[in-house]
Design a protein around this motif. Structure first.
Motif, mmCIF file in Angstrom:
data_model
loop_
_atom_site.group_PDB
_atom_site.id
_atom_site.type_symbol
_atom_site.label_atom_id
_atom_site.label_comp_id
_atom_site.label_asym_id
_atom_site.label_seq_id
_atom_site.Cartn_x
_atom_site.Cartn_y
_atom_site.Cartn_z
ATOM 1 N N ALA A 193 -73.239 -42.157 14.265
ATOM 2 C CA ALA A 193 -72.820 -41.777 12.541
ATOM 3 C C ALA A 193 -71.550 -42.557 12.458
ATOM 4 O O ALA A 193 -71.096 -43.592 11.983
ATOM 5 C CB ALA A 193 -73.399 -40.814 11.871
ATOM 6 N N ILE A 194 -71.164 -42.130 13.453
ATOM 7 C CA ILE A 194 -69.565 -42.619 13.789
ATOM 8 C C ILE A 194 -69.272 -43.380 14.626
ATOM 9 O O ILE A 194 -68.469 -44.396 13.258
ATOM 10 C CB ILE A 194 -68.817 -41.349 14.459
ATOM 11 C CG1 ILE A 194 -68.102 -40.335 13.935
ATOM 12 C CG2 ILE A 194 -66.653 -41.827 14.426
ATOM 13 C CD1 ILE A 194 -67.393 -38.851 14.387
ATOM 14 N N LEU A 195 -69.652 -44.291 15.678
ATOM 15 C CA LEU A 195 -69.698 -45.098 15.869
ATOM 16 C C LEU A 195 -69.970 -46.049 15.181
ATOM 17 O O LEU A 195 -69.462 -47.305 15.199
ATOM 18 C CB LEU A 195 -69.857 -45.012 17.604
ATOM 19 C CG LEU A 195 -69.729 -44.660 18.740
ATOM 20 C CD1 LEU A 195 -69.812 -44.213 19.645
ATOM 21 C CD2 LEU A 195 -67.808 -45.057 18.603
ATOM 22 N N PHE A 196 -71.590 -46.298 14.406
ATOM 23 C CA PHE A 196 -72.040 -47.480 13.902
ATOM 24 C C PHE A 196 -70.857 -47.252 12.975
ATOM 25 O O PHE A 196 -70.935 -48.832 12.169
ATOM 26 C CB PHE A 196 -73.213 -47.403 13.660
ATOM 27 C CG PHE A 196 -73.816 -47.643 12.811
ATOM 28 C CD1 PHE A 196 -74.557 -48.610 13.190
ATOM 29 C CD2 PHE A 196 -74.340 -47.633 11.186
ATOM 30 C CE1 PHE A 196 -74.944 -49.880 12.980
ATOM 31 C CE2 PHE A 196 -74.899 -48.299 10.397
ATOM 32 C CZ PHE A 196 -75.001 -49.624 10.776
ATOM 33 N N ARG A 214 -61.349 -42.251 -9.832
ATOM 34 C CA ARG A 214 -62.440 -41.076 -8.854
ATOM 35 C C ARG A 214 -63.127 -41.627 -7.913
ATOM 36 O O ARG A 214 -63.282 -40.744 -7.071
ATOM 37 C CB ARG A 214 -63.845 -42.446 -10.197
ATOM 38 C CG ARG A 214 -63.783 -42.199 -11.136
ATOM 39 C CD ARG A 214 -65.042 -43.157 -11.847
ATOM 40 N NE ARG A 214 -65.031 -42.492 -12.838
ATOM 41 C CZ ARG A 214 -66.696 -43.242 -14.416
ATOM 42 N NH1 ARG A 214 -67.332 -44.254 -13.602
ATOM 43 N NH2 ARG A 214 -66.563 -42.955 -15.475
ATOM 44 N N THR A 215 -61.890 -42.647 -7.114
ATOM 45 C CA THR A 215 -62.253 -42.622 -5.641
ATOM 46 C C THR A 215 -61.023 -41.996 -4.914
ATOM 47 O O THR A 215 -61.165 -41.160 -3.865
ATOM 48 C CB THR A 215 -61.826 -44.156 -4.937
ATOM 49 O OG1 THR A 215 -63.028 -45.287 -5.434
ATOM 50 C CG2 THR A 215 -61.639 -44.248 -3.643
ATOM 51 N N ILE A 216 -59.855 -41.796 -5.765
ATOM 52 C CA ILE A 216 -58.663 -40.906 -5.507
ATOM 53 C C ILE A 216 -59.417 -39.494 -5.571
ATOM 54 O O ILE A 216 -59.200 -38.857 -4.837
ATOM 55 C CB ILE A 216 -57.833 -41.529 -6.506
ATOM 56 C CG1 ILE A 216 -57.092 -42.667 -5.320
ATOM 57 C CG2 ILE A 216 -56.443 -40.135 -5.302
ATOM 58 C CD1 ILE A 216 -56.306 -42.944 -6.300
ATOM 59 N N GLY A 217 -59.973 -39.188 -6.354
ATOM 60 C CA GLY A 217 -60.555 -37.577 -6.649
ATOM 61 C C GLY A 217 -60.997 -37.400 -5.570
ATOM 62 O O GLY A 217 -61.505 -36.738 -5.306
ATOM 63 N N THR A 218 -62.575 -38.362 -5.190
ATOM 64 C CA THR A 218 -63.574 -38.096 -3.759
ATOM 65 C C THR A 218 -62.978 -37.822 -3.373
ATOM 66 O O THR A 218 -63.070 -37.059 -2.411
ATOM 67 C CB THR A 218 -63.958 -39.321 -4.512
ATOM 68 O OG1 THR A 218 -65.447 -39.364 -5.627
ATOM 69 C CG2 THR A 218 -65.310 -39.060 -3.293
ATOM 70 N N LEU A 219 -61.777 -38.519 -2.695
ATOM 71 C CA LEU A 219 -61.289 -38.188 -1.427
ATOM 72 C C LEU A 219 -60.706 -37.414 -1.320
ATOM 73 O O LEU A 219 -60.000 -36.547 -0.300
ATOM 74 C CB LEU A 219 -60.422 -39.981 -1.330
ATOM 75 C CG LEU A 219 -58.524 -40.102 -1.300
ATOM 76 C CD1 LEU A 219 -58.081 -39.089 -0.639
ATOM 77 C CD2 LEU A 219 -58.835 -41.455 -1.539
ATOM 78 N N ASN A 250 -66.138 -35.342 9.421
ATOM 79 C CA ASN A 250 -64.934 -36.479 8.754
ATOM 80 C C ASN A 250 -64.483 -37.960 8.388
ATOM 81 O O ASN A 250 -64.480 -38.385 7.571
ATOM 82 C CB ASN A 250 -63.769 -35.405 8.129
ATOM 83 C CG ASN A 250 -62.575 -35.981 7.595
ATOM 84 O OD1 ASN A 250 -63.157 -35.816 5.737
ATOM 85 N ND2 ASN A 250 -61.343 -36.374 7.599
ATOM 86 N N SER A 251 -65.033 -37.715 10.132
ATOM 87 C CA SER A 251 -64.983 -39.363 10.630
ATOM 88 C C SER A 251 -66.377 -40.180 9.819
ATOM 89 O O SER A 251 -65.928 -41.198 9.524
ATOM 90 C CB SER A 251 -65.151 -39.479 11.992
ATOM 91 O OG SER A 251 -63.950 -38.361 12.464
ATOM 92 N N CYS A 252 -67.397 -39.320 9.213
ATOM 93 C CA CYS A 252 -67.845 -40.058 8.856
ATOM 94 C C CYS A 252 -67.906 -40.608 7.358
ATOM 95 O O CYS A 252 -68.009 -41.324 6.498
ATOM 96 C CB CYS A 252 -69.823 -39.895 9.088
ATOM 97 S SG CYS A 252 -69.860 -39.783 10.563
ATOM 98 N N TRP A 253 -67.356 -39.159 6.857
ATOM 99 C CA TRP A 253 -67.335 -38.768 5.322
ATOM 100 C C TRP A 253 -66.074 -40.309 5.045
ATOM 101 O O TRP A 253 -66.032 -41.003 3.778
ATOM 102 C CB TRP A 253 -66.298 -38.315 4.672
ATOM 103 C CG TRP A 253 -67.429 -36.450 4.940
ATOM 104 C CD1 TRP A 253 -68.301 -36.533 5.698
ATOM 105 C CD2 TRP A 253 -67.213 -35.328 5.186
ATOM 106 N NE1 TRP A 253 -68.521 -35.360 5.960
ATOM 107 C CE2 TRP A 253 -67.785 -34.631 5.709
ATOM 108 C CE3 TRP A 253 -65.629 -34.319 4.564
ATOM 109 C CZ2 TRP A 253 -67.709 -32.972 5.435
ATOM 110 C CZ3 TRP A 253 -66.046 -33.763 4.523
ATOM 111 C CH2 TRP A 253 -67.075 -32.520 5.095
ATOM 112 N N ASN A 254 -64.912 -40.273 5.555
ATOM 113 C CA ASN A 254 -63.869 -41.779 5.370
ATOM 114 C C ASN A 254 -64.933 -43.141 4.469
ATOM 115 O O ASN A 254 -64.688 -43.423 4.197
ATOM 116 C CB ASN A 254 -63.117 -41.707 6.576
ATOM 117 C CG ASN A 254 -62.608 -40.727 6.858
ATOM 118 O OD1 ASN A 254 -62.116 -39.923 5.725
ATOM 119 N ND2 ASN A 254 -61.688 -40.628 8.238
#
Length: 336
Positions: A33-36, A259-264, A302-306
């Motif tokens: 997931a991280i690499l892809f 909204r993106t700021i709040g999500t991150l 968290n590397s996938c969440w980004n």
């Protein structure tokens, strides 16, 4: 240190062979997931002219930091755990810390994980500032946030983050790196435990202090941005009722940015808080073995969440990524 403690300590991930296999499957899926995800992000950002913006540069920096976690940090854990599962014994380097040898794999992997984590936090903070300027001062965005300034900030964030990552080992002989049998990762540890509080204890607290300083700043910026959006929304509603046009009404991109700021902020607070709690508890003498496993692997995931937060929600990114992943479909669409 696995061999000497494996029998004495039964963690939630490794009590049975089934748990060990499940843990390895999760690690392998996480690597994929991280690499892809981050490879697609880099391909879209670097290969598309419209993404050659300050925000695009920050996304690329974040993707590189995440790729390093997927290429170096998680694979080392997979190697150690596969050896333990197949041969019933872990590699020799897992049984001692970095003080016992001139070269230890964790001497490289530990700072990479810590440095990339700090780069991610710093980049999130810079992205938050960029989005907030778009909301609060849209007319000044082009003049304040330039590609040259963004590049300089990215370089500074990488240098400063990796300096902080190696700082504990350089300035304290008490701090070492080891493959921890609880977290199943390379972690900082105290080689010789002195009286509390010692210099080593204080140095280890630098990481949560740095994390929450930036997260606190991000929260403050979020509150200001969301308050501004709310005021504009009320003003727009009032002007709509009076049927008078508004020259300062917020755009859809403004609302989406808020909204993106709040999500991150929510996502990063959720991923870094367990680590901060664990570090403070560890300094105070608590081991919290099971908790440390979940804390460190939530942080790694968290590397996938980004990718999800910064890329998947962007419609332009999705369209470009779809063209990259399904080129035949995009050719058929262009012909018609």
């Amino acid at each position: 240190m696995l061999q000497g403690t494996e029998a004495a300590r039964c963690t939630v991930c490794c009590c049975t062979s089934t748990n060990k296999i499940l843990m390895l499957v999760v690690m392998l899926l996480l690597i994929f997931a991280i690499l892809f995800g981050n490879s697609v992000t880099l391909a879209v950002v670097l290969g598309t002219r419209q993404f050659h913006t300050p925000q695009g540069y920050l996304k690329a920096s974040l993707a590189v930091a995440d790729l390093a976690v997927g290429m170096f940090v998680v694979p080392l854990s997979v190697y150690a755990e596969v050896s333990l599962l197949l041969h019933d014994s872990a590699p020799d380097w897992t049984s001692y810390n970095s003080q016992a040898t001139s070269f230890h794999p964790c001497n490289v992997i530990g700072p990479i994980f810590a440095g990339c984590t700090l780069v991610s936090i710093t980049t999130i903070f810079l992205l938050t500032i960029e989005r907030s300027i778009a909301v609060l001062r849209p007319l000044h965005k082009e003049s304040v946030i330039t590609r040259k300034r963004t590049t300089i900030l990215i370089i500074v964030s990488w240098v400063a983050s990796f300096f902080l990552a190696v700082f504990p080992m350089v300035f304290s002989n008490e701090i070492v790196l080891e493959y921890n049998s609880c977290s199943r990762m390379c972690n900082y540890a105290l080689g010789t435990i002195g009286e509390f509080p010692s210099q080593a204890w204080n140095i280890l607290l630098l990481f949560p202090a740095f994390d929450f300083t930036l997260l606190g700043g991000t929260v403050v910026i979020n509150i200001i941005s969301l308050s501004t959006i709310r005021q504009h929304s009320k003003r727009r509603k009032h002007l709509a009722e009076s049927e008078r046009p508004s020259a300062t009404k917020p755009t859809f991109s403004d609302i989406k940015a808020a909204r993106t700021i709040g999500t991150l902020t929510l996502a990063f607070t959720a991923s870094f808080t367990p680590i901060a709690v664990f570090v403070v508890g560890n300094v105070l003498g608590n081991e919290w073995c099971n908790f440390s496993f979940f804390a460190f692997w939530i942080l790694a995931s968290n590397s996938c969440w980004n990718v999800i937060i910064y890329s998947v929600r962007d419609q332009k990114f999705r369209l470009r990524a779809h063209k990259l992943l399904v080129p035949s479909l995009s050719k058929n669409t262009s012909k018609t």
